[in-house]
Design a protein around this motif. Structure first.
Motif, PDB file in Angstrom:
ATOM      1  N   GLY A 132      12.699  18.799  -1.451  1.00 36.90           N
ATOM      2  CA  GLY A 132      11.476  19.092  -1.988  1.00 36.90           C
ATOM      3  C   GLY A 132      10.327  17.944  -2.312  1.00 36.90           C
ATOM      4  N   GLY A 133      10.829  16.969  -1.508  1.00 37.52           N
ATOM      5  CA  GLY A 133       9.675  15.718  -1.637  1.00 37.52           C
ATOM      6  C   GLY A 133       8.587  16.114  -0.485  1.00 37.52           C
ATOM      7  N   THR A 134       7.618  15.582  -0.488  1.00 33.53           N
ATOM      8  CA  THR A 134       6.299  15.804   0.280  1.00 33.53           C
ATOM      9  C   THR A 134       5.943  14.422   1.088  1.00 33.53           C
ATOM     10  N   VAL A 135       6.014  14.350   2.390  1.00 29.86           N
ATOM     11  CA  VAL A 135       5.591  13.291   3.053  1.00 29.86           C
ATOM     12  C   VAL A 135       4.037  12.864   2.727  1.00 29.86           C
ATOM     13  N   GLN A 136       3.794  11.470   2.409  1.00 31.95           N
ATOM     14  CA  GLN A 136       2.347  11.030   2.111  1.00 31.95           C
ATOM     15  C   GLN A 136       2.117  10.264   3.322  1.00 31.95           C
ATOM     16  N   GLU A 137       2.691   9.274   3.607  1.00 36.44           N
ATOM     17  CA  GLU A 137       2.609   8.512   4.794  1.00 36.44           C
ATOM     18  C   GLU A 137       3.662   8.574   5.778  1.00 36.44           C
ATOM     19  N   PRO A 138       3.476   9.128   6.938  1.00 36.91           N
ATOM     20  CA  PRO A 138       4.624   9.239   7.812  1.00 36.91           C
ATOM     21  C   PRO A 138       4.886   7.893   8.524  1.00 36.91           C
ATOM     22  N   VAL A 139       6.270   8.123   9.137  1.00 40.02           N
ATOM     23  CA  VAL A 139       6.872   6.827   9.633  1.00 40.02           C
ATOM     24  C   VAL A 139       5.951   6.250  10.755  1.00 40.02           C
ATOM     25  N   ARG A 140       5.733   4.904  10.355  1.00 37.29           N
ATOM     26  CA  ARG A 140       4.894   3.964  11.193  1.00 37.29           C
ATOM     27  C   ARG A 140       5.744   2.562  11.329  1.00 37.29           C
ATOM     28  N   ASP A 141       5.369   2.014  12.414  1.00 35.71           N
ATOM     29  CA  ASP A 141       5.755   0.698  12.766  1.00 35.71           C
ATOM     30  C   ASP A 141       4.858  -0.428  12.291  1.00 35.71           C
ATOM     31  N   VAL A 142       5.383  -1.021  11.340  1.00 43.00           N
ATOM     32  CA  VAL A 142       4.467  -2.211  10.541  1.00 43.00           C
ATOM     33  C   VAL A 142       4.382  -3.880  11.238  1.00 43.00           C
ATOM     34  N   GLY A 195       7.283  -6.034  14.117  1.00 37.97           N
ATOM     35  CA  GLY A 195       8.622  -6.417  14.277  1.00 37.97           C
ATOM     36  C   GLY A 195       9.689  -5.466  14.210  1.00 37.97           C
ATOM     37  N   GLY A 196       9.338  -4.372  14.594  1.00 36.09           N
ATOM     38  CA  GLY A 196      10.420  -3.291  14.521  1.00 36.09           C
ATOM     39  C   GLY A 196      10.493  -2.305  13.092  1.00 36.09           C
ATOM     40  N   ARG A 197      10.025  -3.075  12.132  1.00 33.42           N
ATOM     41  CA  ARG A 197       9.960  -2.389  10.826  1.00 33.42           C
ATOM     42  C   ARG A 197       9.338  -1.315  10.542  1.00 33.42           C
ATOM     43  N   LEU A 198      10.024  -0.147  10.315  1.00 38.90           N
ATOM     44  CA  LEU A 198       9.491   1.160  10.004  1.00 38.90           C
ATOM     45  C   LEU A 198       9.278   1.552   8.552  1.00 38.90           C
ATOM     46  N   VAL A 199       8.226   1.925   8.218  1.00 44.09           N
ATOM     47  CA  VAL A 199       7.884   2.340   6.589  1.00 44.09           C
ATOM     48  C   VAL A 199       7.579   3.870   6.754  1.00 44.09           C
ATOM     49  N   ALA A 200       7.693   4.740   5.553  1.00 40.47           N
ATOM     50  CA  ALA A 200       7.125   5.607   5.204  1.00 40.47           C
ATOM     51  C   ALA A 200       7.109   5.945   3.877  1.00 40.47           C
ATOM     52  N   THR A 201       6.144   6.807   3.231  1.00 43.91           N
ATOM     53  CA  THR A 201       6.220   7.173   1.774  1.00 43.91           C
ATOM     54  C   THR A 201       6.147   8.573   1.764  1.00 43.91           C
ATOM     55  N   PHE A 202       6.858   8.995   0.340  1.00 46.10           N
ATOM     56  CA  PHE A 202       6.662  10.608   0.279  1.00 46.10           C
ATOM     57  C   PHE A 202       6.480  10.622  -1.235  1.00 46.10           C
ATOM     58  N   THR A 203       6.356  12.001  -1.850  1.00 38.30           N
ATOM     59  CA  THR A 203       6.333  12.135  -3.273  1.00 38.30           C
ATOM     60  C   THR A 203       7.258  13.057  -3.569  1.00 38.30           C
ATOM     61  N   ASP A 204       7.749  12.568  -4.852  1.00 38.44           N
ATOM     62  CA  ASP A 204       8.741  13.603  -5.429  1.00 38.44           C
ATOM     63  C   ASP A 204       8.011  14.793  -6.076  1.00 38.44           C
ATOM     64  N   PRO A 205       8.542  15.901  -6.582  1.00 39.19           N
ATOM     65  CA  PRO A 205       7.933  16.823  -7.229  1.00 39.19           C
ATOM     66  C   PRO A 205       7.026  16.514  -8.319  1.00 39.19           C
ATOM     67  N   GLY A 239       4.901  13.961  -8.292  1.00 32.00           N
ATOM     68  CA  GLY A 239       3.925  13.167  -7.583  1.00 32.00           C
ATOM     69  C   GLY A 239       3.968  11.529  -7.491  1.00 32.00           C
ATOM     70  N   ASN A 240       5.409  11.163  -8.043  1.00 31.94           N
ATOM     71  CA  ASN A 240       5.501   9.953  -7.862  1.00 31.94           C
ATOM     72  C   ASN A 240       5.678   9.403  -6.581  1.00 31.94           C
ATOM     73  N   VAL A 241       5.072   8.266  -5.815  1.00 31.31           N
ATOM     74  CA  VAL A 241       5.343   7.752  -4.675  1.00 31.31           C
ATOM     75  C   VAL A 241       6.117   6.947  -4.406  1.00 31.31           C
ATOM     76  N   LEU A 242       7.290   7.154  -3.486  1.00 27.58           N
ATOM     77  CA  LEU A 242       8.402   6.397  -3.197  1.00 27.58           C
ATOM     78  C   LEU A 242       8.324   5.781  -1.612  1.00 27.58           C
ATOM     79  N   GLY A 243       8.794   4.803  -1.299  1.00 34.38           N
ATOM     80  CA  GLY A 243       8.872   4.316   0.019  1.00 34.38           C
ATOM     81  C   GLY A 243      10.106   4.299   0.633  1.00 34.38           C
ATOM     82  N   LEU A 244      10.246   4.281   1.848  1.00 32.00           N
ATOM     83  CA  LEU A 244      11.592   4.139   2.691  1.00 32.00           C
ATOM     84  C   LEU A 244      11.085   2.949   3.724  1.00 32.00           C
ATOM     85  N   LEU A 245      11.924   2.366   3.937  1.00 32.61           N
ATOM     86  CA  LEU A 245      11.653   1.020   4.884  1.00 32.61           C
ATOM     87  C   LEU A 245      13.229   1.042   5.785  1.00 32.61           C
TER      88      LEU A 245
END
Length: 117
Positions: free
Chosen positions: A84-94, A96-106, A108-114
């Protein structure tokens, strides 16, 4: 099958004046930042990374974002969107090989993955 998380280990704060913010966070933490650039200031403290992002960076952050560290960012992003989350920012390399993405919960809170390689 669900993939695991390694917990929240990174918190990024947008700042309007990085020099002033750096002084406050240095006073709070009791030591100077390990990364000190005009585009980013980062502190490593007790297994956490606290980052100051001038002007909210290219993604235009206007509020702090917590980043959950995961071993497989693509799998975790798929799981949270399926739930049920919605991708806000798709996976991208920032860098040094570090990947990040953000999504919102139902709500609208923004959460990041790394994911570090």
């Amino acid at each position: 099958m669900t993939s695991t998380t390694l917990g929240i280990k990174t918190v990024l704060h947008p700042v309007s004046d990085v020099a002033k913010a750096k002084e406050v966070y240095t006073a709070l933490l009791g030591f100077a930042p390990q990364t000190d650039e005009t585009y980013y200031v980062g502190f490593e403290v007790e297994g956490q990374h606290i980052g100051l992002v001038p002007g909210g960076g290219p993604q235009g952050m206007t509020y702090p974002v917590t980043y959950w560290h995961v071993p497989d960012i693509e799998a975790k992003l798929a799981e949270v969107t399926e739930a049920g989350g919605t991708v806000q920012e798709p996976v991208r390399d920032v860098g040094g090989g570090r990947l990040v993405a953000t999504f919102t919960d139902p709500d609208g809170n923004v959460l990041g993955l790394l994911q570090d390689h």
